[in-house]
Structure formats: C-alpha cells, structure tokens
Write a protein that holds these residues in place. Structure first.
Motif, PDB file in Angstrom:
ATOM      1  N   VAL A   1       0.820  -1.225   0.000  1.00 23.52           N
ATOM      2  CA  VAL A   1       0.000   0.000   0.000  1.00 23.52           C
ATOM      3  C   VAL A   1       0.853   1.275   0.000  1.00 23.52           C
ATOM      4  O   VAL A   1       0.583   2.193  -0.785  1.00 23.52           O
ATOM      5  N   PRO A   2       1.914   1.364   0.825  1.00 20.91           N
ATOM      6  CA  PRO A   2       2.722   2.592   0.763  1.00 20.91           C
ATOM      7  C   PRO A   2       3.317   2.842  -0.627  1.00 20.91           C
ATOM      8  O   PRO A   2       3.394   3.987  -1.079  1.00 20.91           O
ATOM      9  N   ILE A   3       3.703   1.777  -1.327  1.00 24.00           N
ATOM     10  CA  ILE A   3       4.298   1.941  -2.657  1.00 24.00           C
ATOM     11  C   ILE A   3       3.220   2.355  -3.657  1.00 24.00           C
ATOM     12  O   ILE A   3       3.405   3.274  -4.460  1.00 24.00           O
ATOM     13  N   ILE A   4       2.068   1.674  -3.600  1.00 20.99           N
ATOM     14  CA  ILE A   4       0.963   1.972  -4.513  1.00 20.99           C
ATOM     15  C   ILE A   4       0.488   3.411  -4.326  1.00 20.99           C
ATOM     16  O   ILE A   4       0.242   4.132  -5.301  1.00 20.99           O
ATOM     17  N   GLN A   5       0.361   3.852  -3.068  1.00 19.52           N
ATOM     18  CA  GLN A   5      -0.144   5.210  -2.859  1.00 19.52           C
ATOM     19  C   GLN A   5       0.864   6.258  -3.325  1.00 19.52           C
ATOM     20  O   GLN A   5       0.468   7.320  -3.830  1.00 19.52           O
ATOM     21  N   GLU A   6       2.146   5.969  -3.192  1.00 22.06           N
ATOM     22  CA  GLU A   6       3.146   6.908  -3.702  1.00 22.06           C
ATOM     23  C   GLU A   6       3.043   7.000  -5.226  1.00 22.06           C
ATOM     24  O   GLU A   6       3.050   8.082  -5.802  1.00 22.06           O
ATOM     25  N   ALA A   7       2.916   5.831  -5.866  1.00 24.49           N
ATOM     26  CA  ALA A   7       2.852   5.805  -7.331  1.00 24.49           C
ATOM     27  C   ALA A   7       1.593   6.476  -7.862  1.00 24.49           C
ATOM     28  O   ALA A   7       1.620   7.112  -8.915  1.00 24.49           O
ATOM     29  N   SER A   8       0.490   6.343  -7.160  1.00 21.84           N
ATOM     30  CA  SER A   8      -0.777   6.892  -7.639  1.00 21.84           C
ATOM     31  C   SER A   8      -1.177   8.193  -6.961  1.00 21.84           C
ATOM     32  O   SER A   8      -2.303   8.651  -7.098  1.00 21.84           O
ATOM     33  N   GLU A   9      -0.225   8.759  -6.226  1.00 22.68           N
ATOM     34  CA  GLU A   9      -0.405  10.108  -5.675  1.00 22.68           C
ATOM     35  C   GLU A   9      -1.639  10.262  -4.782  1.00 22.68           C
ATOM     36  O   GLU A   9      -2.438  11.184  -4.946  1.00 22.68           O
ATOM     37  N   PHE A  10      -1.812   9.321  -3.862  1.00 27.44           N
ATOM     38  CA  PHE A  10      -2.821   9.508  -2.826  1.00 27.44           C
ATOM     39  C   PHE A  10      -2.222   9.007  -1.526  1.00 27.44           C
ATOM     40  O   PHE A  10      -1.137   8.432  -1.519  1.00 27.44           O
ATOM     41  N   ASN A  11      -2.898   9.277  -0.410  1.00 29.38           N
ATOM     42  CA  ASN A  11      -2.332   8.887   0.868  1.00 29.38           C
ATOM     43  C   ASN A  11      -3.406   8.424   1.821  1.00 29.38           C
ATOM     44  O   ASN A  11      -4.280   9.182   2.204  1.00 29.38           O
ATOM     45  N   VAL A  12      -3.366   7.149   2.153  1.00 30.28           N
ATOM     46  CA  VAL A  12      -4.355   6.635   3.101  1.00 30.28           C
ATOM     47  C   VAL A  12      -3.725   5.961   4.315  1.00 30.28           C
ATOM     48  O   VAL A  12      -4.347   5.840   5.361  1.00 30.28           O
ATOM     49  N   TYR A  13      -2.485   5.488   4.169  1.00 31.43           N
ATOM     50  CA  TYR A  13      -1.877   4.712   5.249  1.00 31.43           C
ATOM     51  C   TYR A  13      -0.442   5.164   5.520  1.00 31.43           C
ATOM     52  O   TYR A  13       0.343   5.365   4.607  1.00 31.43           O
ATOM     53  N   SER A  14      -0.137   5.312   6.807  1.00 36.41           N
ATOM     54  CA  SER A  14       1.267   5.430   7.187  1.00 36.41           C
ATOM     55  C   SER A  14       1.418   4.882   8.597  1.00 36.41           C
ATOM     56  O   SER A  14       0.454   4.863   9.379  1.00 36.41           O
ATOM     57  N   GLY A  15       2.606   4.458   8.923  1.00 33.51           N
ATOM     58  CA  GLY A  15       2.887   3.947  10.259  1.00 33.51           C
ATOM     59  C   GLY A  15       2.730   5.030  11.312  1.00 33.51           C
ATOM     60  O   GLY A  15       2.400   4.745  12.463  1.00 33.51           O
TER      61      GLY A  15
ATOM     62  N   PRO B   1      11.807  -6.039  -4.733  1.00 35.75           N
ATOM     63  CA  PRO B   1      12.501  -4.778  -4.495  1.00 35.75           C
ATOM     64  C   PRO B   1      11.554  -3.587  -4.655  1.00 35.75           C
ATOM     65  O   PRO B   1      10.757  -3.524  -5.599  1.00 35.75           O
ATOM     66  N   ARG B   2      11.653  -2.663  -3.726  1.00 38.77           N
ATOM     67  CA  ARG B   2      10.752  -1.516  -3.679  1.00 38.77           C
ATOM     68  C   ARG B   2      10.807  -0.671  -4.952  1.00 38.77           C
ATOM     69  O   ARG B   2       9.774  -0.262  -5.480  1.00 38.77           O
ATOM     70  N   ASP B   3      12.040  -0.425  -5.428  1.00 37.21           N
ATOM     71  CA  ASP B   3      12.159   0.482  -6.579  1.00 37.21           C
ATOM     72  C   ASP B   3      11.525  -0.134  -7.840  1.00 37.21           C
ATOM     73  O   ASP B   3      10.925   0.578  -8.646  1.00 37.21           O
ATOM     74  N   VAL B   4      11.636  -1.436  -7.973  1.00 36.92           N
ATOM     75  CA  VAL B   4      11.037  -2.112  -9.131  1.00 36.92           C
ATOM     76  C   VAL B   4       9.517  -2.002  -9.074  1.00 36.92           C
ATOM     77  O   VAL B   4       8.847  -1.674 -10.058  1.00 36.92           O
ATOM     78  N   LEU B   5       8.965  -2.247  -7.892  1.00 39.39           N
ATOM     79  CA  LEU B   5       7.508  -2.150  -7.716  1.00 39.39           C
ATOM     80  C   LEU B   5       7.042  -0.716  -7.968  1.00 39.39           C
ATOM     81  O   LEU B   5       6.020  -0.502  -8.625  1.00 39.39           O
TER      82      LEU B   5
END
Lengths: 225, 219
Positions: free
Chosen positions: A167-181, A206-210
């Motif tokens: 979710v953190p990677i997806i939200q960064e890529a799609s420019e929205f924010n719903v979850y953080s620690g 790997p995070r960067d690939v995702l």
C-alpha cells in the motif's frame, strides 16, 4: 503424509497475493519450483489449473491445483508440519480469518479503486473508503504480542503484508495517501515487526522495481481518455 | 464449562441460515434472537462493532462474525460429530474455494436480479445461471457437495434456495428449467432436518422481498 516432491507455484513477480503463498511455503521450509507467469500471455497450465478465475497464485501439489492466496496458505499450513501458521484454538482462528476477510473485502478494493480507477472522482472516493476501513482496522484490531497472535509470523501477518509493504508503494505511485505507520502507530509497530522478519524479507520484491511498475501503470491510466 | 450459545440473526438472511444449519447439524442448543435491522440492538452493535451485521454467533460471551467464519468455528469447536469440512487438506481447500466462489457470485447476482431492471437485470440473470451451472458441474454425480453427506459447501449455498421464488418472480425466469440438477440437489438438502428447520418457506421470503422492493422504490 506430506511430501516435498512436485510442489510448484505459478506466480507473477511483484504480486502481493503470490507473496502470501511463497511466505507460507518458506515458513514451512517447503522446496518448490516457482513458475513465472505472464499476465498478458497466460500459460496453458495456468488456464487449466485455475479455469474459474485464471489468476495467480496457483499452488500445484502433486499436480493438484489449489487456488486463491488465503486458501493456499491454509492448505500449506495443514499439509506441512512445523511453524504453525493459524493459531490452534478455534476462537483465535476465527479472529485471524475475520480480519483477513476485512482486509480483502473492505481495505484492498477501495485502495485499488483509489490507485487505478480511470475516473478521478472514483479515485477520490476510493481513498475516502480506504481511510474509513483503515481507521476501523486500527481501532478494533488487537495485536497480541510481537505479531498478531504471538511470537511467530502467522496467518493474519501474512494477509496484512499487502497493507504494510504494497500500500505505501501503490499510494506513492498513484499520488494519494491513506496509510502510514505514523498515522496508525499500532499498525505501524506491528508492520515493523513483520517487515523485519527474515523470512518475510526473503519474499518481498525490491521496492524500486515495484514503484516503477505502479508509476507506469498510474501514468497509463491518467493519460488515456 | 457450560456452553452458552446465542445467534443474532434475521430470519430471511441466507447468511444467518448457514449458521442455523451448522448448529443444527451439530445438535447444539442455542438462543435465537431475531434482529430488527432498522433498529439494531445494543448487543449486536457491541458484538459486531466492525460491520454491525448479522449473523453473529456468541459463544460464552465471545462473538464470531461473518457466516462462513462462524460455520468453520462451529465445525472446529464441536469436532466430535457431523464434520462439515472434509479431513483431507486438498478436499478442504476445494471446499473453501467453492464456498468463497458462491459467496462472491450467488448473492451478488441474485440480489441484482431483483433490484435492477432492463439490461442490468438481464446481465444479472445471465451471471446467476452461469454460476449455478458451474456449481452443477462441480457437484457432478455426488448427492451433496460434501460427498455422501451434507458438507461445508452445501451449508454455504443451500440457503439461497429459499430466495429462488423471489428471484424467479421478480427476475422473470425459471431457474429449474435452466438448472434442474441444482434444484434437485437443493431439494435433497431440504430432506435433512437441519436444513428444513433452518430455511424459511420460499413464499414467506417472496412476500418479504415484495415489501422490500416497495420500500426501495423498485417497481
């Protein structure tokens, strides 16, 4: 008696659902052959093994197919001994299943909507719905120890990994924010324990690939009309 | 320890019926509480704060929510008779897969068949029949999805049969004509006391849906 022969996993690198199946197999120390599928050119084996949904992951054990990631995790737990994944008592098993269903039905669908719905209004709506669901998860779920149900990675930890890592990677890529620690400290603390587990680390792509993959996907949706 | 079992339910709910059947199969004594869904009891809200929905199984004060989770809980706790899930892990995986499939498809398509009109309704009916046909294929020559006896998948699916008169009248289609095998299986299940006493009469459900449609303005 379970054998380690003829265990194959049909998967797609980067899929959080495939990662669940891999994690279960690795926790049990099962040797398996990983077969990389192409989502645009599905193999005959995949189509034959999962005719209903045509999706990965599919576990093939002695040529018998098991489909749906959480069904696979329960199957692996019941077939191979060592490192129990579901708790032993019925009530805690029910709790693990309840929250995994909540993640599948209430958290992830709005996240996917927020990320990839072609309509901007729908994406905004999805983000709202995801926030509501995560609020409930944070409020009502009780973590009993280092992991959800004690000292070792179990069923719900495996199911929740999609929130902690993807979710953190997806939200960064799609420019929205719903979850953080930070926003959800209880979930954040739990997620740190899960993400730091050595076996879990071994299944994370790997995070960067995702991130690149999801950014490209978002761009293609935003750019098409 | 004495077993105190309560079921918070709503009589036409197919999800509630699943839990009723499971409890009956195991011969468990319990208190049945019918909820008014427009005026949910404090007990329901306290026991299911996440979804605020029925059915909720309360066992010695602890709630188990979500019908299929409650059925599995019943099977695992009262594991001394009438097993619902098979003992073989592969068969169990298949049972879980098909119950999950039914959950996703039957309820949704069935509901759309009486709450929509026109093209949307036609699509819903088509989905519904396709789903039942796939299940017929799965059943094969077995008397029940569980084999010789009622099992987890039978318990998961048969409650929807009580809604068939409603689906047929409002959807204007004949399910038995398209899926005779499915209907034969459902009637076979109804011969079991646990199922017969857990499912309301189809006509009673039809009347309920008629009232719901009026309230929802689908006429």
């Amino acid at each position: 008696m379970a054998t380690n022969q003829q265990v194959k996993l049909l998967g797609f690198a980067g899929s959080p659902f495939v990662a669940r199946a891999e994690l279960a197999l690795k926790l049990k120390g099962v040797q398996y052959e990983y077969i990389q599928e192409s989502l645009t050119n599905k193999s005959d084996l995949l189509l034959k093994s999962n005719p209903v949904h045509k999706k990965v992951p599919v576990l093939l054990h002695n040529n018998q197919p098991i489909c749906e990631s959480l069904v696979i995790v329960e199957y692996v737990d019941e077939t191979w001994t060592g490192h129990p994944i579901l708790p032993s008592d019925p009530y805690h098993r029910a709790l693990s299943r309840f929250w995994s269903r909540f993640i599948e039905d209430q958290v992830m669908p709005p996240v996917f909507k927020a990320a990839w719905n072609p309509n901007k209004q729908e994406r905004v709506k999805g983000a709202e719905e995801a926030r509501e669901a995560l609020k409930i998860l944070d409020k009502e779920l009780k973590v009993n120890g280092k992991f959800f149900n004690g000292d070792s990675v179990g069923f719900l930890d495996i199911a929740a990994l999609i929130i902690f890592y993807w979710v953190p990677i997806i939200q960064e890529a799609s420019e929205f924010n719903v979850y953080s620690g930070d926003k959800y400290p209880k979930l954040g603390k739990w997620s740190q324990e899960v993400l730091n587990d050595p076996v879990v680390k071994g299944v994370l792509p790997p995070r960067d690939v995702l991130l690149s993959f999801f950014k490209a996907r978002f761009q293609s949706i935003v750019n098409s009309k | 320890m004495a077993n105190e079992v309560t079921l918070l339910d709503f009589w036409p709910s197919p999800f509630g019926m699943r839990v009723r059947i499971a409890l009956a199969e195991k011969g468990i004594q319990y208190e049945y509480k019918d909820e008014d869904l427009r005026n949910k009891s404090p007990l329901l809200l306290q026991m299911n704060p996440v979804h605020k929905k029925i059915p909720v199984l309360i066992h010695n004060g602890k709630p188990v929510c979500e019908s299929l989770i409650a059925v599995q809980y019943i099977d695992e706790f009262w594991n001394n008779k009438s097993p619902l899930l098979p003992s073989d892990p592969y068969q169990r995986a298949q049972a879980r897969f098909w119950a999950d499939y039914a959950d996703k498809k039957i309820y949704d398509a069935g509901r759309r068949s009486w709450t929509t009109k026109g093209e949307e309704q036609e699509a819903a009916k088509k989905d519904f029949i396709e789903c039942l046909k796939l299940l017929e294929q799965q059943l094969g020559d077995k008397p029940y999805f569980g084999g010789d006896n009622l099992g987890y998948v039978d318990v998961a699916i048969v409650p929807f049969y009580s809604w068939f008169e409603a689906y047929e009248k409002f959807g204007n289609f004949n399910i038995e004509a398209e899926c005779p095998k499915f209907i034969a299986w459902a009637k076979r299940c109804l011969q079991k006391e646990s199922v017969a006493k857990s499912l309301p009469d189809q006509h009673k459900v039809y009347d309920f849906v008629l009232q719901m449609r009026k309230k929802l303005g689908v006429e």
